[in-house]
Each structure stands twice: as structure tokens, then as C-alpha cells.
Design an enzyme around this catalytic site. Sequence first.
Site, PDB file in Angstrom:
ATOM      1  N   LYS A 200       0.841  -1.195   0.000  1.00  0.00           N
ATOM      2  CA  LYS A 200       0.000   0.000   0.000  1.00  0.00           C
ATOM      3  C   LYS A 200       0.880   1.251   0.000  1.00  0.00           C
ATOM      4  O   LYS A 200       0.694   2.155  -0.800  1.00  0.00           O
ATOM      5  CB  LYS A 200      -0.916  -0.040   1.236  1.00  0.00           C
ATOM      6  N   GLU A 206      10.637  -4.710   4.290  1.00  0.00           N
ATOM      7  CA  GLU A 206      10.711  -6.130   3.925  1.00  0.00           C
ATOM      8  C   GLU A 206      10.328  -6.312   2.449  1.00  0.00           C
ATOM      9  O   GLU A 206      11.016  -6.995   1.686  1.00  0.00           O
ATOM     10  CB  GLU A 206       9.752  -6.966   4.794  1.00  0.00           C
ATOM     11  N   GLY A 260      -4.767  -1.947   5.181  1.00  0.00           N
ATOM     12  CA  GLY A 260      -3.987  -3.077   4.676  1.00  0.00           C
ATOM     13  C   GLY A 260      -4.608  -4.422   5.014  1.00  0.00           C
ATOM     14  O   GLY A 260      -4.740  -5.299   4.165  1.00  0.00           O
ATOM     15  N   ARG A 261      -5.018  -4.603   6.278  1.00  0.00           N
ATOM     16  CA  ARG A 261      -5.512  -5.927   6.686  1.00  0.00           C
ATOM     17  C   ARG A 261      -6.928  -6.205   6.200  1.00  0.00           C
ATOM     18  O   ARG A 261      -7.464  -7.277   6.460  1.00  0.00           O
ATOM     19  CB  ARG A 261      -5.393  -6.087   8.202  1.00  0.00           C
ATOM     20  N   GLU A 346      -4.154  -6.667  15.205  1.00  0.00           N
ATOM     21  CA  GLU A 346      -3.654  -5.352  14.788  1.00  0.00           C
ATOM     22  C   GLU A 346      -4.773  -4.315  14.937  1.00  0.00           C
ATOM     23  O   GLU A 346      -4.515  -3.127  15.122  1.00  0.00           O
ATOM     24  CB  GLU A 346      -3.143  -5.399  13.335  1.00  0.00           C
ATOM     25  N   HIS A 377      -4.478 -33.418  17.905  1.00  0.00           N
ATOM     26  CA  HIS A 377      -3.299 -34.213  18.260  1.00  0.00           C
ATOM     27  C   HIS A 377      -2.145 -33.326  18.701  1.00  0.00           C
ATOM     28  O   HIS A 377      -1.013 -33.800  18.823  1.00  0.00           O
ATOM     29  CB  HIS A 377      -2.888 -35.082  17.066  1.00  0.00           C
ATOM     30  N   LYS A 488       9.867  -0.642  14.196  1.00  0.00           N
ATOM     31  CA  LYS A 488      10.483  -0.311  12.893  1.00  0.00           C
ATOM     32  C   LYS A 488      11.605   0.710  13.090  1.00  0.00           C
ATOM     33  O   LYS A 488      12.675   0.583  12.505  1.00  0.00           O
ATOM     34  CB  LYS A 488       9.439   0.311  11.949  1.00  0.00           C
TER      35      LYS A 488
HETATM   36  O1  F6P Z   1       2.403  -4.202   9.949  1.00  0.00           O
HETATM   37  C1  F6P Z   1       2.055  -2.912   9.648  1.00  0.00           C
HETATM   38  C2  F6P Z   1       1.482  -2.748   8.280  1.00  0.00           C
HETATM   39  O2  F6P Z   1       1.303  -1.405   8.052  1.00  0.00           O
HETATM   40  C3  F6P Z   1       0.178  -3.508   8.073  1.00  0.00           C
HETATM   41  O3  F6P Z   1      -0.926  -2.849   8.545  1.00  0.00           O
HETATM   42  C4  F6P Z   1       0.184  -3.699   6.600  1.00  0.00           C
HETATM   43  O4  F6P Z   1      -0.708  -4.670   6.206  1.00  0.00           O
HETATM   44  C5  F6P Z   1       1.636  -4.071   6.363  1.00  0.00           C
HETATM   45  O5  F6P Z   1       2.360  -3.267   7.279  1.00  0.00           O
HETATM   46  C6  F6P Z   1       2.157  -3.891   4.967  1.00  0.00           C
HETATM   47  O6  F6P Z   1       2.086  -2.570   4.549  1.00  0.00           O
HETATM   48  P1  F6P Z   1       2.243  -2.163   3.030  1.00  0.00           P
HETATM   49  O7  F6P Z   1       1.128  -2.777   2.268  1.00  0.00           O
HETATM   50  O8  F6P Z   1       2.195  -0.664   3.011  1.00  0.00           O
HETATM   51  O9  F6P Z   1       3.567  -2.680   2.534  1.00  0.00           O
END
Ligand code: F6P
Length: 520
Positions: A200, A206, A260-261, A346, A377, A488
Site C-alpha cells: 500500500k 521487507e 492493509g488488513r 492489529e 493431536h 520499525k
Molecule cells: O504491519 C504494519 C502494516 O502497516 C500492516 O498494517 C500492513 O498490512 C503491512 O504493514 C504492509 O504494509 P504495506 O502494504 O504498506 O507494505
Amino acid sequence: MPLPKIDPTSTKAWKALQTHFNEMREVDVRDLFAENPARATDFSISWNDFFVDISKNRITPKTRELLLQLADEVALKSAIEAQFQGEKINETEDRAVLHTALRDFSNMKPEVAEGLQKMKAFSEAIHNKTYKGYTGKPIDTVVNIGIGGSHLGPEMVCTALQDYNKGINVHFISNIDGDAVARTLQQVDPETTLFIVVSKTFTTQETLTNAHTVKDWFVDRTNKTAVAQHFIAVSTNPEEVAAFGILAQNTFAMWDWVGGRFSLWSAVGLSICCAIGYTNFETMLKGAHGMDQHFATAPFSENIPVALAMLSIWYNNFYGFETEAIIPYSEALNKLVPYLQQAVMESNGKQIDRNGNLVDYQTGTIVWGATGTNAQHAFFQLLHQGTKRIPTDFICVSQSNHGLQEHHDILVANCLAQSEALLEGKPAKSGEPYRTFKGNKPTTTILIEKLTPKNLGSLIALYEHKTFVQGVVWNMYSYDQWGVELGKSVAKTILQAIREKDESVLQNKSTRAIFKKVKK
Ligand code: F6P
């Protein structure tokens, strides 16, 4: 209209629930079944392909009445309206919350309709093999590069609906651990693979690091111009996408009013669309919209997300049960729990209320679980005989997609058996106390006719709305996630120390000691 800012503990219902809890504390649900032969019917809700049985929970008609009174007193109805009407209910980020608008075909925003058309055309070109890789071969593999909401929803849905897959291999790279990227790249052919970078913000460390590593790997094996055909982006940040080298026509938009979620319904779900085809994707959106309508219009007494949310409040805030298990009796739903962990924790893992005050009540239930029968199990011993009390959702699918009836019969029998055994227990036998099952363990069964795109859409929307209702009651802002920021920024400082081999920037003595060991 902002969300109402009502401290739930100041309501009449909350106080009445506290008194009622003292009456309920020792109540045994087995007795409630004996007293009321119609309990199973009285405490269940049927809706479309769903049957939700809450009768095995520690509730009476009075509990339900008081919980619904609490929902009224915290102005849940107007909160639901504010969300669906696109009010800026995410006040700390000054944003509306409109993932529901992504699946409302009767009232669709033009930009959403345009986005869906682009997804349709793109995925169809892959399926009819007119979209080709740089050597002219059709695309047979899609790699989603994203993390959190840009990963968990798409992976969960692609896994759940694998029976609907159109012959496309789907991989997910999320973790920054080089194993994730290296192991995936060993399995794919650059000539026939499409990389979808989903972020987003397009600033997530990452995702960007993984995307650059993949791009370098790809260019090494092909050539720079081939990037245009093989790299796609989904983002709200076209400038950063362009800086990465992805063409505007290969960029799918999303909007800041989609968290995002809650974004799998948008172009974040492009990997889903490529895997199961646009028609199935649209059917899933429509299934979610069906649940949206149910949530927005059904009376609270028959409203599934409201019922499940209020039950969870009852256990969390009055019984003091801290966790909830979710056990899908469906291997296809084996990614549901990690997906819900982000959606739920979250959203509601917070302690400052909408008035800016520190709350003095429990929020944010801990969600965990795994698929049945595997979980039986692994950790069911603790559910049956441990000292912790863990309300559990059993998700059961009536009809399988695979047709292996013997397997399905055993699976369903186990699902039904577990909730029955948790409730009924087994009396002590003299001399063998370890064989005692106390019973009276609360469970909810969500029975779904079949795991179709439509029903999966409804199921996900159910849990989304449950989470929202809990946030409304707890007086939380469920749609921000400031709690992920501190880690972060600390990581930035430590990375600087690692890169510059300079521990002087590290403030914490323990961190410094570990850092020295790492460097050795
Ligand atoms: O973990 C924090 C967060 O902002 C989430 O809410 C989101 O889904 C994720 O990082 C990834 O963010 P982006 O889509 O901006 O890479």
C-alpha cells in the site's frame, strides 16, 4: 459523523452485566440444556449457507439481552452506519474505512469499478495466454511479494480456494529472511513467472528489499527490458512504484480508505484473481457483500457478527478469558488463523480509547488456533483438561469439494465430537482422577454448506465485522496500527549499527551485549 466515544464501563448494561456475571459464574451450560429443551434452536442463527450455533456458550436469555443493551448503549447502530457511509471513522489517520465499498456492486465507486475491470482484463489475458512473458511463453506462475495485509489475505484465499485454481502456481514472499526469497526463486522460471509487488505504502522495508532482490535475480537471468512484462505493482504510491521501475500500465491502484488488513478485496487480491479467475473473485466479493448487508440490516438479536462479538466481550471482559481459539475443520482454511490474527489483533490490540484515555478494562483478545483434526493431536489436551478457559470457534464445512466422503465423514464427526466433549465432559472414575473431563467448556460452531468463493467471502466479512463491533464496544480506533511503528524505528538504528559496525548508537545494554555476540 465521528464514532461515538462512550466508555463501555459507564453504561448501565456494563454494570448490569457485572451483577449478572456473579449469577452466571458457576452456571453449567449442561444444566441450561436440561432446563430448556429448545436451547439449541434459541441460541442459533441461520443465514444463507451459514448455521451458527452459540448454544454451548455460557449465556442465558438474560445475558443476551444485557449484551444487546450494551451494544445499544455504546451506539453500535450509528457506528455501523458511520462506517458504511464512509465517515472518517479512522480519526487518528484521518481516513474513512470503506473496504465494504470494494464489494458493493449496486453502488460502486467509479474508481473501484475501473480497478476491477483492469484486474479482469489482466487475469483473463493470463488465462487465455495472450499475456506472455518476454520470450513469448505464457505465464504459469505468480509470485506475490508483500507482507502483513499485502500477503496474509491473498495467501489465505488462494489456499482456501485452491480447488478453483485455473492452473496457475502461486507463491508468496513476505519475510525479510533471505530463505523466503531464495527458496521461492529456486522454484520458479523467469520466462513464465509474474512478480506482483504489493505494498500500500510502497515503503515497507521487507517488501522493497525482497522486490529488489527478486528484480536483480530476474535481470541477471534475462535482461532489463524484460522487467516491464514480468513486474506488476499494487499500491497507493505511484511515484515510488515508478522509481522502482514498474510501468504505469502495470500498476494497480488502491486507496487510503482501504486498510492493509482489509484489502484483499482490492487489487491487493490480484494474485487471487490470477489464481481462481475474475468470475470467482467477483463471486467472493458478492459473498462478502451479502454478509455486509446482513450485518448492516439484521436486528442485533439475529446478527451473526454482532452475536459473536458480544459473546467475545462477555468472555473477555467479565469472565476474564484472554484468548480465543479458532479451529477450522478444513485443511483449505489452514491459513485462516494467521490472517485473522492480523485482522483482529492489529485492529484491537490497543489501550488508549477514543477519548485519548488509558482504558481500565481488557481489550484485544488473543486469537490462535490451527486446523482440526491436526490440532486435536497437538494442543486439545489443554482445551479439555488444562486450567485455562478458552472459548473456541469450530468452523465446519458440510459438503466437501474433494468428494472423498470417508475422509469428510470422519472429519465432520471429529468436529462435532470435540465441541460435544468439551461441553459434556466425563465424570471422575474412582482411582483415576486424570481421566476426568470437567466439561462446560464454551464453544461456537459455524457450519458452512460448502467452501465456495461466495461462502468464503461471507466468512471473512463475518470476522471483519465481529472485530469492528468489538472495537466499537471497547471505544477503540480499530483501523489504525500505530503499535507497529516503534519496532520499525528501533530496527533502523540497529541496522545502522550493524552496517557501520558501530555499537555506540545502541542505547540498551542488553541489546548491546547481544549485538556483540551477533557480530562474533
Ligand atoms: O504491519 C504494519 C502494516 O502497516 C500492516 O498494517 C500492513 O498490512 C503491512 O504493514 C504492509 O504494509 P504495506 O502494504 O504498506 O507494505
